[in-house]
Each structure stands twice: as C-alpha cells, then as structure tokens.
Design an enzyme around this catalytic site. Sequence first.
Site, PDB file in Angstrom:
ATOM      1  N   ASP A  29       0.821  -1.215   0.000  1.00  0.00           N
ATOM      2  CA  ASP A  29       0.000   0.000   0.000  1.00  0.00           C
ATOM      3  C   ASP A  29       0.859   1.270   0.000  1.00  0.00           C
ATOM      4  OD1 ASP A  29      -2.296   1.482   0.060  1.00  0.00           O
ATOM      5  OD2 ASP A  29      -2.706   1.155   2.187  1.00  0.00           O
ATOM      6  N   HIS A  46       2.548   3.135  -8.888  1.00  0.00           N
ATOM      7  CA  HIS A  46       2.368   1.688  -9.070  1.00  0.00           C
ATOM      8  C   HIS A  46       3.593   1.076  -9.765  1.00  0.00           C
ATOM      9  CE1 HIS A  46      -1.546   1.993  -7.438  1.00  0.00           C
ATOM     10  NE2 HIS A  46      -2.086   2.626  -8.451  1.00  0.00           N
ATOM     11  N   SER A  74      -7.198  -6.065  -5.398  1.00  0.00           N
ATOM     12  CA  SER A  74      -8.280  -6.701  -4.633  1.00  0.00           C
ATOM     13  C   SER A  74      -9.576  -6.726  -5.448  1.00  0.00           C
ATOM     14  CB  SER A  74      -8.510  -5.948  -3.325  1.00  0.00           C
ATOM     15  OG  SER A  74      -9.213  -4.751  -3.572  1.00  0.00           O
ATOM     16  N   THR A  75     -10.529  -7.512  -4.957  1.00  0.00           N
ATOM     17  CA  THR A  75     -11.847  -7.560  -5.621  1.00  0.00           C
ATOM     18  C   THR A  75     -12.519  -6.185  -5.545  1.00  0.00           C
ATOM     19  OG1 THR A  75     -12.618  -8.501  -3.525  1.00  0.00           O
ATOM     20  CG2 THR A  75     -12.358 -10.029  -5.347  1.00  0.00           C
ATOM     21  N   ASN A  77     -10.727  -3.268  -5.775  1.00  0.00           N
ATOM     22  CA  ASN A  77      -9.944  -2.278  -6.521  1.00  0.00           C
ATOM     23  C   ASN A  77     -10.551  -1.919  -7.877  1.00  0.00           C
ATOM     24  OD1 ASN A  77      -6.702  -3.366  -5.231  1.00  0.00           O
ATOM     25  ND2 ASN A  77      -8.000  -1.673  -4.555  1.00  0.00           N
ATOM     26  N   ARG A  80     -11.792   1.685  -8.602  1.00  0.00           N
ATOM     27  CA  ARG A  80     -10.903   2.803  -8.944  1.00  0.00           C
ATOM     28  C   ARG A  80     -11.214   3.307 -10.352  1.00  0.00           C
ATOM     29  NH1 ARG A  80      -5.265   2.341  -5.941  1.00  0.00           N
ATOM     30  NH2 ARG A  80      -6.101   1.557  -4.001  1.00  0.00           N
ATOM     31  N   LEU A 204      -6.855  -4.797   7.625  1.00  0.00           N
ATOM     32  CA  LEU A 204      -6.537  -5.979   6.826  1.00  0.00           C
ATOM     33  C   LEU A 204      -7.080  -5.891   5.402  1.00  0.00           C
ATOM     34  CD1 LEU A 204      -4.959  -8.518   7.363  1.00  0.00           C
ATOM     35  CD2 LEU A 204      -6.975  -9.558   8.381  1.00  0.00           C
TER      36      LEU A 204
HETATM   37  C1  FPP Z   1      -2.068   0.143  -3.228  1.00  0.00           C
HETATM   38  O1  FPP Z   1      -1.575   1.473  -3.228  1.00  0.00           O
HETATM   39  C2  FPP Z   1      -1.595  -0.519  -4.415  1.00  0.00           C
HETATM   40  C3  FPP Z   1      -2.379  -1.150  -5.352  1.00  0.00           C
HETATM   41  C4  FPP Z   1      -3.842  -1.237  -5.272  1.00  0.00           C
HETATM   42  C5  FPP Z   1      -1.781  -1.751  -6.553  1.00  0.00           C
HETATM   43  C6  FPP Z   1      -0.544  -2.561  -6.279  1.00  0.00           C
HETATM   44  C7  FPP Z   1       0.087  -2.822  -7.568  1.00  0.00           C
HETATM   45  C8  FPP Z   1       1.398  -2.907  -7.769  1.00  0.00           C
HETATM   46  C9  FPP Z   1       2.415  -2.783  -6.717  1.00  0.00           C
HETATM   47  C10 FPP Z   1       1.891  -3.064  -9.160  1.00  0.00           C
HETATM   48  C11 FPP Z   1       1.916  -4.423  -9.721  1.00  0.00           C
HETATM   49  C12 FPP Z   1       2.238  -5.531  -8.802  1.00  0.00           C
HETATM   50  C13 FPP Z   1       3.060  -6.558  -9.059  1.00  0.00           C
HETATM   51  C14 FPP Z   1       3.015  -7.765  -8.198  1.00  0.00           C
HETATM   52  C15 FPP Z   1       4.015  -6.561 -10.162  1.00  0.00           C
HETATM   53  P1  FPP Z   1      -2.603   2.669  -3.375  1.00  0.00           P
HETATM   54  O2  FPP Z   1      -2.780   2.998  -4.797  1.00  0.00           O
HETATM   55  O3  FPP Z   1      -3.873   2.316  -2.657  1.00  0.00           O
HETATM   56  O4  FPP Z   1      -1.842   3.815  -2.640  1.00  0.00           O
HETATM   57  P2  FPP Z   1      -2.525   5.039  -1.857  1.00  0.00           P
HETATM   58  O5  FPP Z   1      -3.251   4.438  -0.691  1.00  0.00           O
HETATM   59  O6  FPP Z   1      -1.345   5.862  -1.444  1.00  0.00           O
HETATM   60  O7  FPP Z   1      -3.427   5.731  -2.828  1.00  0.00           O
END
Ligand code: FPP
Length: 249
Positions: A29, A46, A74-75, A77, A80, A204
């Site tokens: 996160d 990302h 996640s299911t 996400n 967004r 969680l």
């Molecule tokens: C949460 O941060 C992150 C995600 C929902 C996406 C995670 C994806 C990656 C790390 C890229 C691809 C993964 C792999 C395994 C190659 P957020 O966007 O919720 O951050 P914020 O809370 O600061 O907005």
Amino acid sequence: MALFKREPAQRQAQVDFSRLPRHIAIIMDGNGRWAKRRGLPRTAGHAAGAENFRTIATYCKEIGIEYLTVYAFSTENWKRPAEEVSAIMGLLKKYLLEAIGRMERDRVKMRFFGDLTALDQELQDLCRRTEEISRRYEGCQVDICLNYGGRDELLQAARALARDCVAGELDPGALTEADLERHLFSAGVPDPDLVIRPSGEIRLSNFLLWQAAYAEFYFTDVLWPDFSKEELHRALAAYQSRSRRFGGV
Ligand code: FPP
C-alpha cells in the site's frame, strides 16, 4: 546466532537469520501517495511499487523465506477510475513479461491467488505461463493476489463444500478446518507468520482473512515503494521480538 550487521548512519534492525518467519504476507500500500508527494501521476507510484516488489521478492528468496504472498489487486480495486485499473493491469503484463524473460536468473516460483477469469485474456495467459514456467523452481514461492478478496475466497470455499455435501462426499456435521482449507487458493501453503502493511493504514482490507488468524502484524508509515530491505529487517526484528502463543500460555 547469525546477526545482521549494522550499517553506518542509520539505526539498523538486528535480525536473527536463523529464526525467520516461513511465510511473509504484504499489503503493498501507499503507491498513490508516494507518487503524489513527488508530483507524479498515481501510475508512476504503481510502477515504483512493482519495481520494489521485484527487489523484496528477490531478497526474500535470498535470505531463505519460504513463502511470500502479496496483495496486488483486490476484488474492491475495480472501483478505482478505469484509467488507473487499466494502468495497473498494463503494469502487471509488463512485469510478468519481464519476469518470464529473467526467470532463469531469478528462479522465483510464482503463483496467483484470486479469480483470474475477470482479467483480460492476455493477462490470464501470462499468469498461467508464469506459473507453468516457474513451477519447477525450488526456494521461495511467491503468491500474487490478483482480483483477490478474503471474503470471496471463503465464499467460493463454502460453495465447494456445499457441493461436496450435496454430492454425499462430505458429511456437513463432520466438516473440518482442513476440509475448508483444501478449497482456499492457499491450499497447501502454511499460514502467514507475519503480515506487513506499509503506508500507515492499520487494517486488513479483506486480505487472507482465514489464513491470518494467528499472524503477527507489522504496520509502518513508510510507503510501499520506499519499503526497502532495511525496512524489511525492521519488520523481521519486530516479529522476532514477539511471543507467539497461538492461544496457549
Ligand atoms: C495500493 O496502493 C496498491 C495497489 C492497489 C496496486 C498494487 C500494484 C502494484 C504494486 C503493481 C503491480 C504488482 C506486481 C506484483 C508486479 P494505493 O494505490 O492504494 O496507494 P494510496 O493508498 O497511497 O493511494
């Protein structure tokens, strides 16, 4: 006892590498905030998060962690903005293509937990190819949760158990935890010992609801793209300072 040696200029965590957790799970996160602080688009966060995943996964293999499970999508996400979802999917494709290209070097075994049928065909194929190619590797098994939700996983398991009962294969009154676990994505994987969530959030978020029942939790304000090996050492040291009793005394 093997101790991690202090590096200068920073208080270094002392890790006993002979007592590592078998299984670490991470909620990756804070990518969006990392990008915002730099005046960059969220997708840049990302991309940095994906790069950091590579670093941490490779390091976990190097120090002998047996299982690493990460929450990539996640299911929930899907709520967004469409451009962000599509950017994350694009990044995953790019990442998997690169991972396949360097697999012989990294030799990390990868699998995917979640309902992959909702992903586009190209991504589904890449996930399957990655699993297929890396199946023979020994060492750290990295499970990437993609379109994963803990409740969804439990619901799917409940449906499967109900079907087994209706078919007369199982007795509803005699169902065991092991019966349910066989239907989880994580079947055969030991429960996580340590769940790490960077970025300051203390929840969680539907991650490994069943499996994390006795996990130790480590929360830090550090954002995922900045979660370095040293941050991992801090999490490991915190884990090693805990007394795990699993309900006993
Ligand atoms: C949460 O941060 C992150 C995600 C929902 C996406 C995670 C994806 C990656 C790390 C890229 C691809 C993964 C792999 C395994 C190659 P957020 O966007 O919720 O951050 P914020 O809370 O600061 O907005």
